[in-house]
Design an enzyme around this catalytic site. Structure first.
Site, PDB file in Angstrom:
ATOM      1  N   LYS A   1      59.158  76.686  98.462  1.00  0.00           N
ATOM      2  CA  LYS A   1      59.441  76.564  97.021  1.00  0.00           C
ATOM      3  C   LYS A   1      58.447  77.402  96.219  1.00  0.00           C
ATOM      4  O   LYS A   1      57.246  77.320  96.433  1.00  0.00           O
ATOM      5  CB  LYS A   1      59.334  75.097  96.602  1.00  0.00           C
ATOM      6  CG  LYS A   1      60.291  74.171  97.340  1.00  0.00           C
ATOM      7  CD  LYS A   1      60.064  72.720  96.996  1.00  0.00           C
ATOM      8  CE  LYS A   1      58.723  72.202  97.455  1.00  0.00           C
ATOM      9  NZ  LYS A   1      58.564  70.744  97.325  1.00  0.00           N
TER      10      LYS A   1
ATOM     11  N   GLY B   1      57.786  65.168  89.730  1.00  0.00           N
ATOM     12  CA  GLY B   1      58.834  64.743  90.665  1.00  0.00           C
ATOM     13  C   GLY B   1      59.845  65.813  91.036  1.00  0.00           C
ATOM     14  O   GLY B   1      60.858  65.497  91.661  1.00  0.00           O
ATOM     15  N   THR B   2      59.568  67.076  90.715  1.00  0.00           N
ATOM     16  CA  THR B   2      60.546  68.127  91.063  1.00  0.00           C
ATOM     17  C   THR B   2      60.726  68.246  92.584  1.00  0.00           C
ATOM     18  O   THR B   2      61.845  68.346  93.083  1.00  0.00           O
ATOM     19  CB  THR B   2      60.125  69.503  90.499  1.00  0.00           C
ATOM     20  OG1 THR B   2      58.748  69.703  90.756  1.00  0.00           O
ATOM     21  CG2 THR B   2      60.385  69.609  89.016  1.00  0.00           C
ATOM     22  N   GLY B   3      59.600  68.226  93.307  1.00  0.00           N
ATOM     23  CA  GLY B   3      59.676  68.384  94.765  1.00  0.00           C
ATOM     24  C   GLY B   3      60.408  67.218  95.409  1.00  0.00           C
ATOM     25  O   GLY B   3      61.229  67.407  96.321  1.00  0.00           O
ATOM     26  N   CYS B   4      60.104  65.995  94.936  1.00  0.00           N
ATOM     27  CA  CYS B   4      60.770  64.800  95.497  1.00  0.00           C
ATOM     28  C   CYS B   4      62.271  64.874  95.233  1.00  0.00           C
ATOM     29  O   CYS B   4      63.094  64.581  96.121  1.00  0.00           O
ATOM     30  CB  CYS B   4      60.230  63.525  94.838  1.00  0.00           C
ATOM     31  SG  CYS B   4      58.465  63.292  95.085  1.00  0.00           S
TER      32      CYS B   4
HETATM   33  N1  LIG Z   1      60.177  74.873  85.214  1.00  0.00           N
HETATM   34  C1  LIG Z   1      61.032  74.957  86.230  1.00  0.00           C
HETATM   35  N2  LIG Z   1      62.302  75.363  86.015  1.00  0.00           N
HETATM   36  C2  LIG Z   1      63.197  75.448  87.035  1.00  0.00           C
HETATM   37  N3  LIG Z   1      62.904  75.129  88.302  1.00  0.00           N
HETATM   38  C3  LIG Z   1      61.649  74.720  88.579  1.00  0.00           C
HETATM   39  C4  LIG Z   1      60.645  74.603  87.568  1.00  0.00           C
HETATM   40  N4  LIG Z   1      59.485  74.165  88.146  1.00  0.00           N
HETATM   41  C5  LIG Z   1      59.763  74.009  89.455  1.00  0.00           C
HETATM   42  N5  LIG Z   1      61.055  74.359  89.724  1.00  0.00           N
HETATM   43  C6  LIG Z   1      61.739  74.259  91.006  1.00  0.00           C
HETATM   44  O1  LIG Z   1      61.509  72.928  91.461  1.00  0.00           O
HETATM   45  C7  LIG Z   1      61.397  72.884  92.879  1.00  0.00           C
HETATM   46  C8  LIG Z   1      60.046  72.297  93.279  1.00  0.00           C
HETATM   47  O2  LIG Z   1      59.064  73.059  92.685  1.00  0.00           O
HETATM   48  P1  LIG Z   1      57.589  73.410  93.148  1.00  0.00           P
HETATM   49  O3  LIG Z   1      56.808  73.302  91.883  1.00  0.00           O
HETATM   50  O4  LIG Z   1      57.571  74.713  93.827  1.00  0.00           O
HETATM   51  O5  LIG Z   1      57.223  72.273  94.201  1.00  0.00           O
HETATM   52  P2  LIG Z   1      56.500  70.846  94.015  1.00  0.00           P
HETATM   53  O6  LIG Z   1      57.238  70.098  92.943  1.00  0.00           O
HETATM   54  O7  LIG Z   1      56.639  70.236  95.380  1.00  0.00           O
HETATM   55  O8  LIG Z   1      55.070  71.167  93.649  1.00  0.00           O
HETATM   56  C9  LIG Z   1      61.611  74.325  93.331  1.00  0.00           C
HETATM   57  O9  LIG Z   1      62.992  74.494  93.611  1.00  0.00           O
HETATM   58  C10 LIG Z   1      61.193  75.141  92.130  1.00  0.00           C
HETATM   59  O10 LIG Z   1      61.776  76.425  92.158  1.00  0.00           O
HETATM   60  C1  LIG Z   2      54.561  58.792  96.037  1.00  0.00           C
HETATM   61  C2  LIG Z   2      54.584  60.231  95.673  1.00  0.00           C
HETATM   62  N1  LIG Z   2      55.167  61.106  96.494  1.00  0.00           N
HETATM   63  C3  LIG Z   2      55.182  62.421  96.183  1.00  0.00           C
HETATM   64  C4  LIG Z   2      54.592  62.866  95.018  1.00  0.00           C
HETATM   65  C5  LIG Z   2      54.589  64.318  94.672  1.00  0.00           C
HETATM   66  O1  LIG Z   2      55.687  64.554  93.924  1.00  0.00           O
HETATM   67  P1  LIG Z   2      56.255  65.967  93.462  1.00  0.00           P
HETATM   68  O2  LIG Z   2      57.730  65.871  93.438  1.00  0.00           O
HETATM   69  O3  LIG Z   2      55.682  67.050  94.300  1.00  0.00           O
HETATM   70  O4  LIG Z   2      55.761  66.069  92.000  1.00  0.00           O
HETATM   71  P2  LIG Z   2      54.347  65.786  91.351  1.00  0.00           P
HETATM   72  O5  LIG Z   2      54.087  64.335  91.329  1.00  0.00           O
HETATM   73  O6  LIG Z   2      53.376  66.544  92.181  1.00  0.00           O
HETATM   74  O7  LIG Z   2      54.567  66.306  89.983  1.00  0.00           O
HETATM   75  C6  LIG Z   2      54.006  61.917  94.166  1.00  0.00           C
HETATM   76  N2  LIG Z   2      53.428  62.269  93.010  1.00  0.00           N
HETATM   77  N3  LIG Z   2      54.005  60.603  94.527  1.00  0.00           N
END
Ligand SMILES: Nc1ncnc2c1ncn2[C@@H]1O[C@H](COP(=O)(O)OP(=O)(O)O)[C@@H](O)[C@H]1O
Ligand SMILES: Cc1ncc(COP(=O)(O)OP(=O)(O)O)c(N)n1
Length: 267
Positions: free
Chosen positions: A177, A211-214
């Site tokens: 990602k 929470g985007t990754g989750c």
């Molecule tokens: N501002 C945004 N607009 C659109 N897509 C986003 C944005 N931020 C993150 N994403 C997408 O959300 C997903 C998770 O993002 P990322 O930030 O790389 O991982 P994580 O949330 O695990 O840190 C990926 O598909 C990324 O391209």
């Molecule tokens: C319980 C728990 N699991 C995973 C995460 C990380 O979540 P993610 O979707 O990568 O987004 P952020 O929280 O890093 O913004 C979490 N926070 N808690």
């Protein structure tokens, strides 16, 4: 498959409802899957960060998995926060026994707030025991760097090289990602061993990205049983996430980075 997929999230909690198991369940419901959960850690967190973590003993994680999976087999599994090496091994052992058809592993290590969600010494067990059992892993850039023991990728070319090296660790498929890079587009790379696919979406101008990754990994798990293959599934999951990011500013949750919104079309 026919019928409603039963999808399991193995992950930690977020009382503010933006990440972790709570985000996973919202995603499963929004995408028409039946959601189930095994809790690995209770996390005192909100939009401003993590205050404390209460780990669930590995034996109890196993007990939850055995109790659930002997009654209700999962059509797909999403794995998120694992907290420590013993929990990582407990989950690996259950996957070997129950063999769910689709396993999506989000190798959660550090929240966006900078707080650790996986003990540093557990990265080796994650890499050696769990990665080979996953059908798809979905690291962000810091997680990919940690898994490879390399500096974080700063360009799309460096991302591509790292995604290839992650496949070299014995993983079946990688979705690397790229949300942490700058730019008007958020580009993720899907490597299946046969194909290398760039998945692009416009960057949504919001600070509410908790929470985007989750959400992405649980959308993939929810959609995979009813989609043709991984590329189609991942594209549909990314579209869902982009929609949820676009709706994020209609919410006003907390004082930090707010959550994405798992909106439904009908109120
Ligand atoms: N501002 C945004 N607009 C659109 N897509 C986003 C944005 N931020 C993150 N994403 C997408 O959300 C997903 C998770 O993002 P990322 O930030 O790389 O991982 P994580 O949330 O695990 O840190 C990926 O598909 C990324 O391209
Ligand atoms: C319980 C728990 N699991 C995973 C995460 C990380 O979540 P993610 O979707 O990568 O987004 P952020 O929280 O890093 O913004 C979490 N926070 N808690």
């Amino acid at each position: 498959m026919t019928g409603i997929p039963k999808v399991l999230s193995i992950a930690g909690t977020d009382p503010s409802g933006g990440a972790g198991i709570q985000a996973d369940l919202k995603t499963f419901s929004a995408l028409g899957a039946y959601g189930m959960t095994v809790v690995t850690a209770l996390v005192a967190q909100t939009t401003t960060g993590v205050r404390a973590i209460h780990e669930v003993p590995a034996e109890f994680v196993t007990q939850q998995l055995d109790t659930l999976l002997t009654d209700v087999p999962a059509d797909a599994v999403k794995i998120g926060m694992l907290s420590d090496a013993r929990v990582t091994r407990a989950v690996a052992s259950a996957l070997r026994i129950y063999r769910p058809p689709y396993v999506v592993l989000d190798p959660v290590m550090v929240a966006k707030s900078g707080d650790r969600l996986l003990a540093a010494e557990a990265v080796t067990s994650l890499r050696e025991e769990l990665l080979p059992l996953a059908d798809l892993i979905t690291p962000n850039l810091p997680e990919a760097a940690d898994l490879l023991g390399e500096p974080e990728a700063k360009t799309l070319d460096e991302m591509r090289d790292q995604a290839r090296r992650l496949l070299g660790l014995g993983v079946r498929r990688v979705l690397l990602k790229g949300g942490h890079l700058d730019g008007e587009e958020c580009v993720d790379l899907l490597l299946t061993g046969e194909e290398e696919i760039e998945l692009t979406a416009p960057r949504v101008p919001t600070r509410n990205t908790h929470g985007t990754g989750c959400t992405l990994s649980s959308a993939i798990a929810a959609l995979r049983p009813r989609h043709e293959g991984w590329p189609d599934t991942v594209r549909a999951a990314k579209d869902y996430l982009t929609g949820a990011l676009r709706a994020a500013d209609t919410l006003a949750v907390g004082h930090g980075r707010g959550p994405v919104h798992h909106f439904h079309a009908i109120w």
